[in-house]
Scaffold this motif. Structure first.
Motif, PDB file in Angstrom:
ATOM      1  N   TYR A 196      -0.147 -17.275  -7.220  1.00  0.00           N
ATOM      2  CA  TYR A 196       1.173 -16.698  -7.467  1.00  0.00           C
ATOM      3  C   TYR A 196       1.932 -17.614  -8.431  1.00  0.00           C
ATOM      4  CZ  TYR A 196       0.139 -13.649  -3.531  1.00  0.00           C
ATOM      5  OH  TYR A 196      -0.445 -12.723  -2.691  1.00  0.00           O
ATOM      6  N   ILE A 197       2.344 -17.052  -9.554  1.00  0.00           N
ATOM      7  CA  ILE A 197       3.119 -17.805 -10.538  1.00  0.00           C
ATOM      8  C   ILE A 197       4.582 -17.501 -10.251  1.00  0.00           C
ATOM      9  CG2 ILE A 197       3.346 -18.373 -12.979  1.00  0.00           C
ATOM     10  CD1 ILE A 197       0.490 -18.564 -11.831  1.00  0.00           C
ATOM     11  N   ASP A 198       5.248 -18.455  -9.614  1.00  0.00           N
ATOM     12  CA  ASP A 198       6.587 -18.222  -9.063  1.00  0.00           C
ATOM     13  C   ASP A 198       7.660 -19.040  -9.765  1.00  0.00           C
ATOM     14  OD1 ASP A 198       5.318 -16.635  -7.176  1.00  0.00           O
ATOM     15  OD2 ASP A 198       5.236 -18.231  -5.671  1.00  0.00           O
ATOM     16  N   THR A 199       8.865 -18.538  -9.666  1.00  0.00           N
ATOM     17  CA  THR A 199      10.052 -19.315 -10.000  1.00  0.00           C
ATOM     18  C   THR A 199      10.900 -19.400  -8.735  1.00  0.00           C
ATOM     19  OG1 THR A 199      11.133 -17.294 -10.806  1.00  0.00           O
ATOM     20  CG2 THR A 199      10.112 -18.724 -12.451  1.00  0.00           C
ATOM     21  N   GLN A 200      11.711 -20.422  -8.648  1.00  0.00           N
ATOM     22  CA  GLN A 200      12.498 -20.629  -7.429  1.00  0.00           C
ATOM     23  C   GLN A 200      13.731 -19.733  -7.452  1.00  0.00           C
ATOM     24  OE1 GLN A 200      13.195 -24.736  -6.612  1.00  0.00           O
ATOM     25  NE2 GLN A 200      13.600 -24.362  -4.446  1.00  0.00           N
ATOM     26  N   TYR A 201      13.845 -18.929  -6.398  1.00  0.00           N
ATOM     27  CA  TYR A 201      14.946 -17.972  -6.309  1.00  0.00           C
ATOM     28  C   TYR A 201      16.203 -18.642  -5.769  1.00  0.00           C
ATOM     29  CZ  TYR A 201      17.504 -13.716  -5.099  1.00  0.00           C
ATOM     30  OH  TYR A 201      18.457 -12.743  -4.988  1.00  0.00           O
ATOM     31  N   ASP A 202      16.059 -19.382  -4.695  1.00  0.00           N
ATOM     32  CA  ASP A 202      17.130 -20.237  -4.181  1.00  0.00           C
ATOM     33  C   ASP A 202      16.468 -21.453  -3.553  1.00  0.00           C
ATOM     34  OD1 ASP A 202      16.275 -19.477  -1.593  1.00  0.00           O
ATOM     35  OD2 ASP A 202      17.676 -17.786  -1.574  1.00  0.00           O
ATOM     36  N   GLU A 203      17.177 -22.199  -2.779  1.00  0.00           N
ATOM     37  CA  GLU A 203      16.648 -23.465  -2.263  1.00  0.00           C
ATOM     38  C   GLU A 203      15.409 -23.271  -1.407  1.00  0.00           C
ATOM     39  OE1 GLU A 203      18.171 -27.350   0.302  1.00  0.00           O
ATOM     40  OE2 GLU A 203      19.608 -25.804  -0.310  1.00  0.00           O
ATOM     41  N   ASP A 204      15.303 -22.190  -0.690  1.00  0.00           N
ATOM     42  CA  ASP A 204      14.201 -22.004   0.262  1.00  0.00           C
ATOM     43  C   ASP A 204      13.249 -20.857  -0.075  1.00  0.00           C
ATOM     44  OD1 ASP A 204      15.179 -24.085   1.931  1.00  0.00           O
ATOM     45  OD2 ASP A 204      16.676 -22.696   2.742  1.00  0.00           O
ATOM     46  N   SER A 205      13.442 -20.181  -1.186  1.00  0.00           N
ATOM     47  CA  SER A 205      12.581 -19.033  -1.470  1.00  0.00           C
ATOM     48  C   SER A 205      12.175 -18.988  -2.946  1.00  0.00           C
ATOM     49  CB  SER A 205      13.292 -17.730  -1.090  1.00  0.00           C
ATOM     50  OG  SER A 205      14.492 -17.584  -1.831  1.00  0.00           O
ATOM     51  N   PHE A 206      11.070 -18.286  -3.180  1.00  0.00           N
ATOM     52  CA  PHE A 206      10.527 -18.155  -4.538  1.00  0.00           C
ATOM     53  C   PHE A 206      10.426 -16.681  -4.916  1.00  0.00           C
ATOM     54  CE2 PHE A 206       9.082 -22.244  -3.058  1.00  0.00           C
ATOM     55  CZ  PHE A 206       9.182 -23.057  -4.183  1.00  0.00           C
ATOM     56  N   GLU A 207      10.451 -16.457  -6.213  1.00  0.00           N
ATOM     57  CA  GLU A 207      10.275 -15.117  -6.750  1.00  0.00           C
ATOM     58  C   GLU A 207       8.987 -15.104  -7.577  1.00  0.00           C
ATOM     59  OE1 GLU A 207      12.877 -11.793  -9.163  1.00  0.00           O
ATOM     60  OE2 GLU A 207      13.172 -13.905  -9.638  1.00  0.00           O
ATOM     61  N   THR A 208       8.093 -14.175  -7.265  1.00  0.00           N
ATOM     62  CA  THR A 208       6.817 -14.096  -7.974  1.00  0.00           C
ATOM     63  C   THR A 208       6.989 -13.348  -9.293  1.00  0.00           C
ATOM     64  OG1 THR A 208       5.534 -14.150  -5.930  1.00  0.00           O
ATOM     65  CG2 THR A 208       4.449 -13.252  -7.876  1.00  0.00           C
TER      66      THR A 208
END
Length: 230
Positions: A196-208
């Motif tokens: 999964y190539i993700d970016t960080q959505y907020d402090e505790d979650s990622f967006e794929t």
């Protein structure tokens, strides 16, 4: 006395005639020998030239194989993002790393483009026409190509002719540390073989953004399927 003189003259004429005949035969034999030597020399020169051309082809192919292998082993997740993020304007295409192979479009019933396929590759030749697209031929043991299919969704694929090259790319991505690309930090998260190539959505979650799947053999190439989540 006159009779003896006549006999002597006749003998001299016969001797001269025989000598001329012998000289003629020798000249004929010499000419034949010269032609044969020239023929053999021509054959040897042609064989030497053919051997030199074959050696040159082998050397050129080895150089192309080495350059293609180096490219495949250096091809990175950043290069893939370049292709994914910049349709038709990727740096890796403009700098000659990959070259344009073909583009094909199919119109929908309303006249708009219903489906589109574009391919960029290295050491790849366009072959026979298929119903949609073309058969592709590898010209090196280390060829590769990127294929993008556009219809109602975006479907990119990465293909390698060599299994080790495909596995090397997949493993390098799997073990890649967080990296920045165009001001965004990307993270690689692995789950059940899917990257999964993700970016960080907020402090505790990622967006794929993208998913990469393990290489699978298909039509002589090792395909890495890519899902686009954006």
């Amino acid at each position: 006395m006159r009779k003896n003189s006549w006999i002597i003259a006749l003998c001299m004429l016969l001797a001269i005639s025989c000598n001329q005949a012998n000289n003629g035969e020798q000249k004929d034999e010499t000419a034949v020998d010269s032609l044969e030597m020239a023929r053999q020399d021509s054959i040897q020169k042609a064989e030497a030239e053919a051997k030199l051309n074959e050696e040159r082809k082998v050397t050129e192919q080895q150089k192309r194989d080495e350059e293609a292998e180096k490219f495949c082993r250096q091809f990175s997740i950043e290069d893939l993002l370049d292709l994914l993020e910049h349709y038709g304007a990727a740096k890796i295409v403009h700098n000659g790393g990959l070259t344009f192979i073909y583009k094909e479009e199919i119109e929908s019933t309303d006249g708009d483009v219903g489906e589109e396929r574009v391919v960029y590759g290295r050491e790849i030749e366009k072959g026979d026409k298929k119903d949609f697209g073309y058969n592709l031929k590898s010209t090196s043991k280390h060829s590769c190509y990127y294929e993008l299919n556009l219809d109602t969704s975006t479907n990119p694929y990465l293909y390698f002719a060599n299994k080790d090259d495909a596995d090397s790319f997949y493993n390098r991505v799997a073990n890649h540390k967080p990296f920045k690309y165009e001001g965004e930090t990307y993270y690689i998260n692995k789950n059940n073989g899917v990257l999964y190539i993700d970016t960080q959505y907020d402090e505790d979650s990622f967006e794929t953004n993208y998913c990469l799947y393990q290489p699978e053999l298909e039509d002589g190439f090792y395909k890495i399927k890519i899902d686009v989540w954006m």
